[in-house]
Design an enzyme around this catalytic site. Sequence first.
Site, mmCIF file in Angstrom:
data_model
loop_
_atom_site.group_PDB
_atom_site.id
_atom_site.type_symbol
_atom_site.label_atom_id
_atom_site.label_comp_id
_atom_site.label_asym_id
_atom_site.label_seq_id
_atom_site.Cartn_x
_atom_site.Cartn_y
_atom_site.Cartn_z
ATOM 1 N N TYR A 5 8.083 60.491 15.560
ATOM 2 C CA TYR A 5 8.844 60.396 16.702
ATOM 3 C C TYR A 5 7.711 60.331 17.689
ATOM 4 O O TYR A 5 6.436 61.099 17.788
ATOM 5 C CB TYR A 5 9.547 61.673 16.958
ATOM 6 C CG TYR A 5 10.968 61.675 16.390
ATOM 7 C CD1 TYR A 5 11.819 60.508 16.701
ATOM 8 C CD2 TYR A 5 11.188 62.411 15.184
ATOM 9 C CE1 TYR A 5 13.115 60.624 16.088
ATOM 10 C CE2 TYR A 5 12.542 62.401 14.647
ATOM 11 C CZ TYR A 5 13.329 61.461 15.331
ATOM 12 O OH TYR A 5 14.532 61.183 14.692
ATOM 13 N N ASP A 24 15.352 54.477 16.674
ATOM 14 C CA ASP A 24 16.839 54.397 17.022
ATOM 15 C C ASP A 24 17.096 55.845 17.802
ATOM 16 O O ASP A 24 18.364 56.182 17.484
ATOM 17 C CB ASP A 24 17.651 54.141 15.640
ATOM 18 C CG ASP A 24 17.285 55.026 14.682
ATOM 19 O OD1 ASP A 24 16.600 55.980 14.908
ATOM 20 O OD2 ASP A 24 17.838 54.788 13.405
ATOM 21 N N HIS A 47 19.990 55.766 10.845
ATOM 22 C CA HIS A 47 19.729 57.096 10.910
ATOM 23 C C HIS A 47 20.916 57.922 10.209
ATOM 24 O O HIS A 47 21.178 59.095 10.522
ATOM 25 C CB HIS A 47 19.594 57.572 12.492
ATOM 26 C CG HIS A 47 18.679 58.506 12.749
ATOM 27 N ND1 HIS A 47 17.393 58.469 13.552
ATOM 28 C CD2 HIS A 47 18.602 59.652 12.345
ATOM 29 C CE1 HIS A 47 16.819 59.530 13.597
ATOM 30 N NE2 HIS A 47 17.574 60.533 13.031
HETATM 31 O O1 173 Z 1 18.566 63.078 12.635
HETATM 32 C C1 173 Z 1 17.747 64.240 12.835
HETATM 33 O O2 173 Z 1 18.448 65.077 13.102
HETATM 34 C C2 173 Z 1 16.723 63.932 13.623
HETATM 35 O O3 173 Z 1 15.904 63.011 13.503
HETATM 36 C C3 173 Z 1 16.141 65.052 14.371
HETATM 37 C C4 173 Z 1 15.520 64.847 15.540
HETATM 38 C C5 173 Z 1 14.710 65.516 16.229
HETATM 39 C C6 173 Z 1 14.767 66.885 16.020
HETATM 40 C C7 173 Z 1 15.233 67.427 14.778
HETATM 41 C C8 173 Z 1 15.920 66.340 14.016
#
Ligand code: 173
Length: 497
Positions: free
Chosen positions: A237, A265, A357
């Site tokens: 991320y 995404d 996702h």
């Molecule tokens: O799918 C999710 O829950 C995920 O990708 C996510 C994103 C940020 C924080 C926790 C989970």
Amino acid sequence: MSLISSQQVAEHSSAESCWIIVHGKVYDVTQFLPEHPGGSRIILKYAGQDATEAYDPIHPPDAITTHLPKDKHLGAVDPKTIIKVVKEVTAEEKRRQELLAARPSLDEIVNLHDFEAVAKAILPAKAWAYYSSASDDEITIRENRAAYQRIWFRPRVLRDVSTVSWATTILGQKSSLPVYISATALGKLGHPDGELNLTRAAGKHGVIQMIPTLASCSFDEIVDAAVPGQVQFLQLYVNRDREITKRYVQHAEKRGVKGLFITVDAPQLGRREKDMRMKVVDEGGVAKVQDGQGDIKKDEGVARAISSFIDPSLSWKDIPWFKSITNMPIVLKGVATPEDALLAYDYGVAGIVLSNHGGRQLDTARSGIENLIEVVEALKTRGPWPNPRFSVFVDGGIRRASDVLKAIALGASAVGVGRAFMYSFSAYGQEGVEKAFQIFREELEMNMRLIGARTIDELEPSMVDASGLSSHVGFTPIDNLYNTTYQPLALAQFKTR
Ligand code: 173
């Protein structure tokens, strides 16, 4: 440094002066309260107390030490002064413990749906809600399963299938399965060892694990748990602060990570209503999400609360920068159209994951497997196919080796599986994951023989009939196994009196 008594800590139990204990250390979080991505309320609930139990599943162990300035690290709590609180076991927890003791033995687990059913029964309600939830009406998460059922096999016979092999390479790395473990966040919600269950099982069986940015365990713990030569990828991320991202990526490369999967995404997290209704962020808590989105309310779920660092301004312009900071192959995770697949190719990345996702982002987005057909056609305009310089992966809804084989026959290099492995370790720890690998192996052996493919390379488009895949109406067999664990969405509930 002198020890701090728990009575001293207890004196700092307000927003004006807020101390908490995490893993035996005392921290002054007063100034940090407004910055906490999960909101201040949840911290204040533990003001003057030990917050370790609440902290652990949703933060890597080093989160507090790295984010809080050194002068707020007050020292260790004096163990002699800790008053052991005997916590009352709630009715839910008691029932959970009973179910845990009465789980089916691993011998009785014959398919991946079994893990899901056990996990649903034994997980705390909040963990199940977080793991199983998907966005809006949850159409896409269900389509991810249904799409595979609109593809039929065209098996070849009389091909001497006495030996079959499903070993392959993924981004040039050896893998014992044509399946990698996809990134899923917050593993400790499901099991105390969290993602390490996956690392250990993967190391033993030569499976590749994609390490999530938002793991419960720290990145280094996960890498340290790998055996020599074990291949790991990293899911990324992208932080608004690119220096943080750069340090993270370069650290991963130095530690031997072999591929970088950038999530594309999720500029904003989807609204997962089951998770939201659980009010994980606690009553009255207010968390800051991405700038310009305003404050999120108390009930927006744990994922949104911890995702405020993710940069929604990420764009194609950033791709050359990523290529400049790392030599790892870069894969864009979450591509959903041939247009973007071609852009990815032209920007010179090593591959894409056709993903929605796990149905957790844009609802009524198509399935990865459906997109695969158009994407492969588009990529053929860029040169011979399969293209050695560009891999296409698919994830979402894969529960059977037959799903895996369909994706590969249609052009995928390998597939990602997230939830199914998470449910395996939630239910049975590392052994559960190992059993899941074994189930894949057994199903792969049988299906490859029955299709007439001795190796992964022998799978080809003519072995499947995907002509009905893009028809979104029509007959799909009722998926009884999936439907047994699928929990229908519920509407707002009246108060019980
Ligand atoms: O799918 C999710 O829950 C995920 O990708 C996510 C994103 C940020 C924080 C926790 C989970």
